[in-house]
Design an enzyme around this catalytic site. Structure first.
Site, PDB file in Angstrom:
ATOM      1  N   CYS A 215      55.175  64.075 104.888  1.00  0.00           N
ATOM      2  CA  CYS A 215      55.189  62.633 104.631  1.00  0.00           C
ATOM      3  C   CYS A 215      55.744  61.979 105.884  1.00  0.00           C
ATOM      4  CB  CYS A 215      56.045  62.291 103.418  1.00  0.00           C
ATOM      5  SG  CYS A 215      56.273  60.509 103.192  1.00  0.00           S
TER       6      CYS A 215
ATOM      7  N   CYS B 131      57.948  58.410 104.938  1.00  0.00           N
ATOM      8  CA  CYS B 131      59.289  58.551 104.342  1.00  0.00           C
ATOM      9  C   CYS B 131      59.514  60.036 104.122  1.00  0.00           C
ATOM     10  CB  CYS B 131      59.475  57.687 103.097  1.00  0.00           C
ATOM     11  SG  CYS B 131      58.115  57.617 101.925  1.00  0.00           S
ATOM     12  N   SER B 132      59.666  60.482 102.881  1.00  0.00           N
ATOM     13  CA  SER B 132      59.822  61.925 102.665  1.00  0.00           C
ATOM     14  C   SER B 132      59.250  62.319 101.313  1.00  0.00           C
ATOM     15  CB  SER B 132      61.297  62.329 102.749  1.00  0.00           C
ATOM     16  OG  SER B 132      61.819  62.047 104.016  1.00  0.00           O
ATOM     17  N   CYS B 133      58.082  61.786 100.956  1.00  0.00           N
ATOM     18  CA  CYS B 133      57.472  62.094  99.673  1.00  0.00           C
ATOM     19  C   CYS B 133      57.251  63.604  99.558  1.00  0.00           C
ATOM     20  CB  CYS B 133      56.146  61.370  99.527  1.00  0.00           C
ATOM     21  SG  CYS B 133      56.330  59.579  99.575  1.00  0.00           S
TER      22      CYS B 133
END
Lengths: 211, 210
Positions: free
Chosen positions: B107, B110-112
């Site tokens: 991701c 962001c940090s999905c």
């Protein structure tokens, strides 16, 4: 927005290192910050899109130095501060319960189909947008058509759900990184319908998409 | 109307411990969160949610061809057959590695991450280094993480930029032939389901999903 968060393809960052310390949280405040955000989002006080956008709006230096949960904390502070400054917003926040989830039904057909050549539009927006800069203007192929989801661009600004179909679009490495691309690599990006336009004919269809 | 924020919650010079305390107090006072639920949330992610869920899915797909087909067609529906669903997973998309193609998930914005399948992501997955570089030089990043891929194997990176969550279905190791589903679960690692590991090995004694 052209924020520091949009990291795909940025150069200068060093080697990826596996963690020797795999703890999920490194201090109690990280746990509490995590739980507060989960509860606020779970209750629909804020949308995930508003929250992500708040993280993006942090000062770049803070974004880079605060750490993962430090960014969460600063983003929630920012949202609460803004809510406090807007007349009537505090009350609205207490009452607010967004419809759960982000998948929505729409009564129109998807514009694109699997196999279509598409181009990611060159959208330049100051608001929230989930079109990463590294695919802007680049051509790829639709490899999957997904259902419609809440449109982050409007949702983050509290302008409504405006659901849009989402497409997995596969971009050949060379289309993104030119001659420096590693051989035999491609990237699929999940893009909302308004981010896309017809790609026209292009001889450089990724070989990988045909497999 | 009273302001929602307070000076102490706004002062970024303050230590995060102090800021979080102020935040919690404010949210509770305003009735925006129920303080009794905080510990439960932390507990849930610390103990209940983890890569064992994903490992069960992979092991089932290895032994049950029909399940594998359903999983690849509609991940969300298929994992519900195993009683798994929930957080951060409105639509689970599973990508099966083959002799020709290797998949890896990231991701960049962001940090999905597929929390319901793998728990919370490791720090390196959230790092600026991984997020910036894995789309541009995946082979090099994989090499840094210990996976050397021959040029003949295509690398396909899945950037989770919307609400779809990705899980990689690793290939069943030949050394695990003939093993039962329950035994196979222990062979599946979190890193293989992210796509930064490929050839799975026999687990050490007592190993669960790693």
């Amino acid at each position: 927005m052209d924020g520091i968060h949009d990291l795909g393809g940025r150069q200068g960052f060093g080697a990826v290192r596996r963690d020797t310390d795999e703890r999920l949280f490194h201090s109690r405040w990280e746990e509490r910050a995590f739980a507060c955000v989960e509860l606020l989002l779970g209750k629909g006080r804020f949308d995930i899109d508003e929250f992500r956008h708040a993280i993006e709006r942090l000062e770049p230096v803070e974004y880079l130095t605060a750490g993962y949960y430090g960014r969460w904390l600063a983003a929630i502070e920012l949202l609460l501060r803004e809510a406090g400054e807007e007349p009537g917003r505090s009350e609205a926040l207490s009452a607010r319960q967004r419809r759960p989830g982000s998948r929505r039904e729409v009564d129109r057909a998807p514009r694109f189909s699997v196999g279509d050549r598409v181009r990611a539009r060159h959208l330049v927006r100051s608001g929230h947008c989930r079109l990463p800069a590294y695919v802007r203007g680049r051509r790829g192929e639709v490899v999957e058509v997904h259902p419609a989801y809440v449109y982050p661009d409007t949702s983050a600004a509290r302008l409504g759900d405006h659901p849009q179909y989402v497409y997995s679009v596969l971009f050949d490495g060379r289309e993104l990184w030119g001659d420096e691309a590693e051989r035999g690599t491609s990237v699929s990006v999940d893009l909302f319908e308004p981010y896309l336009e017809d790609g026209g004919a292009d001889p450089a269809t990724p070989e990988t998409a045909r497999r | 109307m009273a302001a929602l924020s307070r000076d102490d919650a706004e002062d970024h010079a303050a230590a995060p411990e102090v800021r979080v305390e102020a935040l919690e107090r404010l949210l509770v006072e305003r009735g925006l969160i129920d303080p009794r639920r905080i510990d439960g949330i932390v507990e849930r992610y610390a103990t209940d949610v983890g890569p064992l869920a994903g490992a069960r899915v992979v092991a089932r797909a290895w032994v049950d061809e029909a399940f594998r087909d359903r999983l690849l067609a509609d991940g969300t529906a298929a994992v519900q057959e195993l009683g798994l669903d929930g957080v951060q997973m409105e639509r689970l998309v599973v990508k099966a590695n083959s002799d020709e193609v290797h998949h890896v998930v990231c991701c960049t914005l962001c940090s999905c991450y597929p929390w319901a399948m793998l728990g919370l992501p490791p720090a390196w997955y959230k790092s600026f280094e991984y997020r910036s570089r894995v789309v541009r030089e995946p082979r090099r990043v994989l090499r840094e993480l210990g996976l050397e891929l021959p040029d003949e194997i295509e690398v396909r990176v899945w950037d989770s930029t919307a609400e779809l969550r990705y899980l990689v279905l690793p290939q069943r190791p030949t050394a695990a032939a003939g093993l039962a589903e329950e035994e196979l679960v222990g062979w599946v690692t979190r890193d293989a389901m992210i796509g930064v590991e490929r050839d799975l090995r026999e687990p050490a004694e007592g190993g669960g999903a790693r």
